[in-house]
Design a protein around this motif. Structure first.
Motif, short mmCIF file in Angstrom:
data_model
loop_
_atom_site.label_atom_id
_atom_site.label_comp_id
_atom_site.label_asym_id
_atom_site.label_seq_id
_atom_site.Cartn_x
_atom_site.Cartn_y
_atom_site.Cartn_z
N GLY A 95 33.58 40.74 45.45
CA GLY A 95 33.65 40.71 43.99
C GLY A 95 34.10 42.03 43.41
N GLY A 96 34.66 41.97 42.20
CA GLY A 96 35.16 43.17 41.56
C GLY A 96 34.10 43.84 40.69
N GLY A 97 34.56 44.86 39.97
CA GLY A 97 33.69 45.49 38.99
C GLY A 97 32.76 46.55 39.49
N ALA A 98 32.94 47.00 40.74
CA ALA A 98 32.01 47.99 41.29
C ALA A 98 32.15 49.35 40.62
CB ALA A 98 32.22 48.12 42.79
N SER A 105 43.85 61.84 39.28
CA SER A 105 42.63 61.21 38.80
C SER A 105 42.99 60.16 37.75
CB SER A 105 41.71 62.26 38.18
OG SER A 105 40.51 61.70 37.70
N ILE A 106 42.17 59.12 37.65
CA ILE A 106 42.40 58.05 36.69
C ILE A 106 41.07 57.71 36.02
CG2 ILE A 106 42.11 56.23 38.43
CD1 ILE A 106 44.38 54.71 36.91
N SER A 107 41.13 57.46 34.72
CA SER A 107 39.92 57.15 33.97
C SER A 107 39.41 55.75 34.28
CB SER A 107 40.19 57.29 32.47
OG SER A 107 41.16 56.34 32.07
N TYR A 108 38.23 55.46 33.79
CA TYR A 108 37.56 54.19 34.10
C TYR A 108 38.37 52.97 33.67
CZ TYR A 108 36.37 53.50 29.17
OH TYR A 108 36.42 53.28 27.80
N ASN A 109 39.15 53.12 32.60
CA ASN A 109 39.93 51.98 32.08
C ASN A 109 41.41 52.08 32.44
OD1 ASN A 109 40.66 54.09 30.47
ND2 ASN A 109 39.88 53.20 28.56
N GLY A 110 41.76 53.10 33.19
CA GLY A 110 43.14 53.23 33.62
C GLY A 110 44.08 53.78 32.57
N LEU A 111 43.57 54.11 31.40
CA LEU A 111 44.45 54.55 30.30
C LEU A 111 44.80 56.03 30.39
CD1 LEU A 111 42.96 52.59 27.27
CD2 LEU A 111 44.93 52.01 28.71
N ALA A 112 44.00 56.79 31.08
CA ALA A 112 44.28 58.22 31.22
C ALA A 112 44.45 58.57 32.69
CB ALA A 112 43.15 59.04 30.62
N ASP A 165 42.84 48.80 40.29
CA ASP A 165 42.66 47.37 40.07
C ASP A 165 41.16 47.11 40.22
OD1 ASP A 165 42.46 44.63 40.12
OD2 ASP A 165 44.23 44.35 41.38
N ASP A 166 40.48 46.99 39.11
CA ASP A 166 39.03 46.85 39.16
C ASP A 166 38.59 45.48 39.68
OD1 ASP A 166 38.69 48.91 36.24
OD2 ASP A 166 38.29 49.42 38.32
N LYS A 172 39.70 44.27 42.26
CA LYS A 172 39.68 44.48 43.70
C LYS A 172 38.93 45.75 44.09
CE LYS A 172 44.15 42.19 44.34
NZ LYS A 172 45.54 42.33 44.86
N ASN A 173 38.35 46.43 43.10
CA ASN A 173 37.64 47.69 43.37
C ASN A 173 38.52 48.70 44.08
OD1 ASN A 173 35.12 46.61 42.36
ND2 ASN A 173 34.89 45.56 44.33
N THR A 174 39.80 48.71 43.76
CA THR A 174 40.77 49.49 44.53
C THR A 174 41.48 50.51 43.65
OG1 THR A 174 41.11 47.63 46.04
CG2 THR A 174 42.79 49.34 46.02
N VAL A 175 41.68 51.69 44.22
CA VAL A 175 42.51 52.71 43.58
C VAL A 175 43.71 52.95 44.50
CG1 VAL A 175 41.20 54.63 44.64
CG2 VAL A 175 42.56 55.03 42.56
N TYR A 176 44.86 53.14 43.88
CA TYR A 176 46.12 53.28 44.60
C TYR A 176 46.74 54.64 44.31
CZ TYR A 176 45.69 48.17 44.67
OH TYR A 176 45.23 46.88 44.84
N LEU A 177 47.55 55.09 45.24
CA LEU A 177 48.36 56.28 45.03
C LEU A 177 49.75 56.00 45.57
CD1 LEU A 177 48.26 59.21 43.94
CD2 LEU A 177 47.97 59.94 46.32
N GLN A 178 50.69 55.80 44.66
CA GLN A 178 52.09 55.63 45.03
C GLN A 178 52.73 57.01 45.14
OE1 GLN A 178 53.92 52.88 45.82
NE2 GLN A 178 55.63 54.27 46.23
N MET A 179 53.27 57.32 46.29
CA MET A 179 53.84 58.64 46.53
C MET A 179 55.33 58.50 46.80
SD MET A 179 50.82 60.32 48.88
CE MET A 179 51.20 59.27 50.26
#
Length: 129
Positions: free
Chosen positions: A29-32, A54-61, A77-78, A80-87
């Motif tokens: 489940g998501g939202g962690a 770094s990315i804020s809780y809502n992805g806006l910053a 992607d909340d 999926k509880n996932t943070v990405y880094l495109q390099m």
């Protein structure tokens, strides 16, 4: 929360791209992390861990180290509880062990390592010239 697991590292030639991802293992489940900022740091042998993005809780910053700004993109992607880094446009100096982290006590971006309290194991990125 499970252990954070980073993936997507590898060996690439300079100028190429890699996409890293990081999510907790064994969490359904998501939202962690919806109330938490998230970030990426990197470490090279003989040096301390350094801030990448770094990315804020809502992805806006978002906030980037000067050395990667314009080449790297952090997203989340909340569901999926996932943070990405495109390099993109990788350089040999980007070679490092990349780790993700969660700032569970704050919703906002930060480049301060000690402000992150939940860390994952790293994934190695090696860029050849």
């Amino acid at each position: 929360q499970g252990q954070l697991v980073a993936s997507g590292g590898g060996l690439v030639q300079a100028g190429n791209s890699l996409a890293l991802s990081c999510a907790p293992d064994g969490v359904s489940g998501g939202g962690a992390f919806t109330k938490s900022a998230m970030g990426w740091f990197r470490q090279t042998p003989g040096k301390g861990r350094g801030f990448v993005a770094s990315i804020s809780y809502n992805g806006l910053a978002t906030y980037y180290a000067v050395s990667v700004k314009g080449r790297f993109t952090i997203t989340r992607d909340d569901a999926k509880n996932t943070v990405y880094l495109q390099m993109d446009d990788l350089k040999p100096e980007d070679t490092a062990l990349y780790s993700c982290a969660v700032r569970s006590t704050s919703r906002y971006v930060s480049d301060i390592e000690d402000s992150y309290d939940f860390w994952g194991q790293g994934t190695q990125v090696t860029v050849s010239s």
